[in-house]
Design an enzyme around this catalytic site. Structure first.
Site, PDB file in Angstrom:
ATOM      1  N   TRP A  92     -46.152 -67.347  83.353  1.00 43.89           N
ATOM      2  CA  TRP A  92     -46.488 -66.026  83.293  1.00 43.89           C
ATOM      3  C   TRP A  92     -45.169 -65.344  83.506  1.00 43.89           C
ATOM      4  O   TRP A  92     -44.285 -65.725  84.534  1.00 43.89           O
ATOM      5  CB  TRP A  92     -47.469 -65.626  84.383  1.00 43.89           C
ATOM      6  CG  TRP A  92     -47.836 -64.164  84.290  1.00 43.89           C
ATOM      7  CD1 TRP A  92     -48.123 -63.268  83.445  1.00 43.89           C
ATOM      8  CD2 TRP A  92     -47.270 -63.238  85.394  1.00 43.89           C
ATOM      9  NE1 TRP A  92     -48.113 -62.035  83.727  1.00 43.89           N
ATOM     10  CE2 TRP A  92     -47.615 -62.019  85.227  1.00 43.89           C
ATOM     11  CE3 TRP A  92     -46.926 -63.605  86.792  1.00 43.89           C
ATOM     12  CZ2 TRP A  92     -47.580 -60.968  86.072  1.00 43.89           C
ATOM     13  CZ3 TRP A  92     -46.615 -62.580  87.637  1.00 43.89           C
ATOM     14  CH2 TRP A  92     -47.074 -61.270  87.301  1.00 43.89           C
TER      15      TRP A  92
ATOM     16  N   ASP B  86     -55.731 -50.532  81.617  1.00 45.49           N
ATOM     17  CA  ASP B  86     -56.930 -50.853  82.311  1.00 45.49           C
ATOM     18  C   ASP B  86     -57.247 -49.585  83.477  1.00 45.49           C
ATOM     19  O   ASP B  86     -56.283 -49.099  83.966  1.00 45.49           O
ATOM     20  CB  ASP B  86     -56.451 -51.907  83.016  1.00 45.49           C
ATOM     21  CG  ASP B  86     -57.685 -52.614  83.852  1.00 45.49           C
ATOM     22  OD1 ASP B  86     -58.777 -52.330  83.673  1.00 45.49           O
ATOM     23  OD2 ASP B  86     -57.440 -53.761  84.686  1.00 45.49           O
TER      24      ASP B  86
ATOM     25  N   LYS C 295     -55.230 -52.178  72.696  1.00 47.66           N
ATOM     26  CA  LYS C 295     -54.638 -53.359  73.575  1.00 47.66           C
ATOM     27  C   LYS C 295     -55.533 -54.384  74.021  1.00 47.66           C
ATOM     28  O   LYS C 295     -56.447 -53.822  75.034  1.00 47.66           O
ATOM     29  CB  LYS C 295     -53.543 -52.695  74.457  1.00 47.66           C
ATOM     30  CG  LYS C 295     -52.956 -53.759  75.471  1.00 47.66           C
ATOM     31  CD  LYS C 295     -52.100 -53.351  76.455  1.00 47.66           C
ATOM     32  CE  LYS C 295     -51.505 -54.476  77.419  1.00 47.66           C
ATOM     33  NZ  LYS C 295     -50.728 -53.749  78.374  1.00 47.66           N
TER      34      LYS C 295
ATOM     35  N   ASP D  66     -56.637 -57.485  75.864  1.00 45.59           N
ATOM     36  CA  ASP D  66     -55.994 -58.586  77.044  1.00 45.59           C
ATOM     37  C   ASP D  66     -56.966 -59.710  77.203  1.00 45.59           C
ATOM     38  O   ASP D  66     -58.169 -59.675  76.591  1.00 45.59           O
ATOM     39  CB  ASP D  66     -56.006 -57.765  78.267  1.00 45.59           C
ATOM     40  CG  ASP D  66     -54.629 -58.121  78.959  1.00 45.59           C
ATOM     41  OD1 ASP D  66     -53.997 -59.276  78.691  1.00 45.59           O
ATOM     42  OD2 ASP D  66     -54.281 -57.301  79.816  1.00 45.59           O
TER      43      ASP D  66
ATOM     44  N   ASP E  45     -45.703 -59.887  80.144  1.00 44.39           N
ATOM     45  CA  ASP E  45     -45.666 -58.965  81.324  1.00 44.39           C
ATOM     46  C   ASP E  45     -44.287 -58.572  81.839  1.00 44.39           C
ATOM     47  O   ASP E  45     -44.279 -57.647  82.711  1.00 44.39           O
ATOM     48  CB  ASP E  45     -46.594 -59.381  82.181  1.00 44.39           C
ATOM     49  CG  ASP E  45     -48.159 -59.156  81.658  1.00 44.39           C
ATOM     50  OD1 ASP E  45     -48.402 -58.520  80.765  1.00 44.39           O
ATOM     51  OD2 ASP E  45     -49.036 -59.602  82.302  1.00 44.39           O
TER      52      ASP E  45
END
Length: 704
Positions: A166, A333, A442, A444, A508
């Protein structure tokens, strides 16, 4: 071997030749097209039988790599019936050919198995390989692996694949090819941050512009395996397969398993050459969004507001976005029922009336009135325990033997192979899109799959097919909607998802220093217009580094550009810089999203050069990036590749978001404009400005 047993595909200077004289398809050439007389040459050169010093004869094992034909490496087919029918010898039964495809059918009548393989050549020279295995016996057949393998020549001595985690995806690893099997396995149930996307083999010391490169990549978003094997005979092959879990693929009598398509790419002009073939192949897919459908400059609000959804705050962001030239505003979100933090709400895809009492319409109206499109975040494959969906249908999550898997990010994975779960997600997403002017999703996927079991059986394969179906159905119902694949950053970027999504969120991490490498390496397979490349905040929230706006903007330019930053806090000077950069992106995105990607500098070099050259070679834009101290008082010259060597170009330093701070007063004269041939720019290069580490400049070249 006779000419009638040689079957040939060719496009864009790439050839695939298959020999069937031994009773099984055997690839005798995959690489450069030699032109006239190629088949005659291969008929002579491939006719001899290799013999080892001890007298062993090396017979062609063919594409199925059967032990029954004397092959001792990993077979292409690993299948059995409770331990029986585990060894196979497939005899060719059918051959058919066209200008763009070769199709072979083979059967092992004793084992009760049929296999087919189709090679299709795309206009760019990429070879697509489709294989199917069918159980023609009476009892169930358990398929453990069904792989595609292609031969590599003796000159292929090195390999490249990618690893990561990540916020640090696609780290490049280069190594010598050695005896034995090298396998890159992914078992997260999704492509993963550690995915290699493709695996490459190449000639010694191959570079971005030189050397021959061969690569294979699986069109698949589930568990994967990419392999290179060098046997004791010294022969080498490269392969790929879906990594099937125990018992995941048991074929009933008459049933078939179609393996994920494999894309095989070759180029004789280095990594840029093989990347260009892959980019042109993806650009030719139906519905591709690129130069002919300008990629809107995007603002995503996640790092600006997180879960704090306030109409006043978001309205201020809308105004700021419109001022700097943003064309798409994406609400991330936090908009749906009960979603005030990441402990609740996933699975309940209805607008939270406590936050949005009038729904999203007031915000969407505000966005559209400012001349922007509206986008919305979903994570439809996940569910929180604190949600109405989980309370109603706890049986819809993945899990084995009654166990509830360990939570990751406070969520579980929704089993979309349940018809009810699939219908729930599709229905709620469809309802939101039908009731609101949403033009962009988007999507996720924030955790790997743990014990992905459906009614006691492994189900990653079916879950992967389910998300493909879901995306396709959403786009069929809402043709104007684009879908971005995001998976905790860049954990689902692959050639399979590229057939169903329009854009990838590369990472990210919005630290420009990290992003430069992540984007550059992702472009080994994925064209720039499919990569979301955003300007992040001054201080990166994942690394803590501080970078100038000019540096962040220079890195974000090479992709589907956007902003991920609370720009209401920008100074007037910063807003002016953003507006200037945004206009430059709009003026030049047709080139940036259609041209040939060219690169200079090893992955660990202190300086990287990246450019995009127009198909006509009339124009190009380059970025010269100094990543760290160069170790000398005068940097190496800037060599600009990809231009017409015989044409003259005017090269100019451009500053879309302001000037990079120089570490010395001396600025090369060419920065104000100079005319040079493409050959001189590639061979000699421009004198480099002396920059601070973590700085970049942008260079234009235009034919005169």
């Amino acid at each position: 071997m006779t000419a009638q047993n040689l079957h040939h595909l060719s496009a864009a200077g790439v050839s695939l030749v298959v020999d069937t004289s031994s009773g099984t398809p055997h690839i005798i050439h995959w690489g450069e097209d030699w032109g006239k007389g190629m088949l005659a040459d291969l008929e002579v050169l491939s006719a001899e039988t290799a013999m080892a010093p001890n007298g062993d004869v090396s017979s062609p094992s063919g594409i199925w790599r059967e032990n029954a034909r004397g092959f001792y490496g990993r077979p292409a087919v690993r299948a059995h019936r409770a331990g029986a029918d585990w060894t196979h010898k497939f005899e060719l039964t059918t051959v058919s050919a066209s200008d763009t495809a070769l199709h072979f059918e083979s059967e092992d009548a004793a084992a009760g198995i049929r296999v087919t393989c189709t090679f299709t050549v795309a206009h760019s020279g990429v070879i697509l390989v489709d294989s199917t295995i069918t159980n023609s016996g009476a009892e169930g057949l358990q398929v453990e692996e069904f792989a595609t393998w292609l031969p590599l020549p003796d000159t292929a001595t090195e390999s490249i694949d990618f690893s990561g985690r990540w916020v640090n995806e696609r780290q490049l690893f280069r190594r010598d090819i050695q005896p034995g099997l090298w396998s890159r396995d992914i078992l997260e149930g999704r492509t993963s941050h550690d995915s290699t996307i493709m695996q490459f083999a190449m000639t010694d010391a191959a570079t971005f512009q030189n050397g021959s490169v061969w690569g294979v990549g699986l069109l698949w978003s589930g568990n994967t395996r990419h392999m290179i094997e060098r046997t004791a005979t010294g022969r080498t092959e490269i392969g790929a397969a879906e990594l099937l879990l125990p018992g995941e693929m048991i074929l009933d009598a008459g049933a078939s398993y179609r393996a994920p398509t494999v894309a095989a790419a070759f180029a004789s002009d280095g990594f840029d050459g093989v990347s260009h073939r892959l980019h042109e192949w993806l650009r030719a897919r139906p519905g591709h969004l690129g130069a002919n459908s300008p990629r809107p400059l995007t603002l995503n609000v996640w790092e600006a507001v997180y879960f704090d959804h306030s109409f006043d705050k978001l309205s201020a962001l809308v105004d700021a976005a419109a001022e700097v030239g943003v064309e798409r505003f994406v609400l991330d979100d936090g908009w749906f029922a009960g979603r005030r933090d990441d402990n609740a709400g996933l699975g309940d895809w209805v607008i939270d009336t406590a936050v949005w009492p009038e729904g999203l319409t007031p915000l969407i109206d505000r966005v559209q009135a400012a001349g922007m499109q509206f986008g919305l975040w979903f994570e439809g494959e996940m569910v929180n325990a604190n949600s109405e969906l989980y309370r109603t249908h706890p049986e819809w999550i993945f899990g084995a033997d009654g166990r509830i898997p360990a939570e990751v990010r406070n969520q579980q994975v929704l089993d979309l192979t349940h018809p009810g779960a699939y219908a729930h997600v599709l229905g709620q997403v469809d309802a939101v899109l039908s009731a609101n002017a949403v033009s962009y999703i988007k999507w996720d996927h924030n955790r790997p799959l743990v014990e992905p079991s459906h009614l006691g059986h492994a189900a990653v394969h079916e879950q992967t097919l389910a998300i493909y179906r879901l995306f396709d159905e959403i786009k069929q119902r809402h043709p104007h909607v684009e879908i971005e694949s995001c998976a905790s950053g860049g954990a689902r970027i692959d050639l399979g998802m590229a057939q169903h999504a329009d854009r990838f969120w590369a990472s990210d991490c919005n630290d420009a220093l990290e992003r430069e490498r992540i984007q550059r390496n992702t472009m080994f397979a994925i064209p720039p217009e499919m990569l979301g490349t955003h300007i992040g905040p001054t201080r990166s929230h994942t690394t803590g580094r501080v970078h100038t706006l000019q540096f962040r903007a220079a890195i974000a330019l090479f992709g589907h550009a956007g902003i991920e930053w609370d720009i209401t806090e920008c100074t007037p000077e910063e807003r002016a810089q953003l507006a200037s950069w945004a206009q430059y992106y709009k003026d030049h995105r047709a080139l940036l999203h259609s041209g040939r990607v060219v690169r200079q500098g090893d992955d660990d070099a202190p300086v990287h050069i990246m450019g995009v050259v127009a198909p006509s070679q009339d124009a190009a834009i380059y970025s010269y990036v100094q990543l760290r101290d160069i170790g000398s008082s005068i940097p190496a010259r800037i060599r600009l590749s990809g231009l017409d060597p015989d044409a003259r170009y005017r090269v100019t330093l451009v500053e879309p978001a302001g000037a990079a701070p120089p570490s010395a007063r001396s600025i090369p004269q060419w920065c104000a404009g100079a005319e040079v041939t493409g050959r001189a720019l590639a061979d000699k290069g421009l004198l480099a400005p002396i920059l601070f580490p973590e700085s970049a400049v942008t260079i234009e070249a235009k034919r005169v």
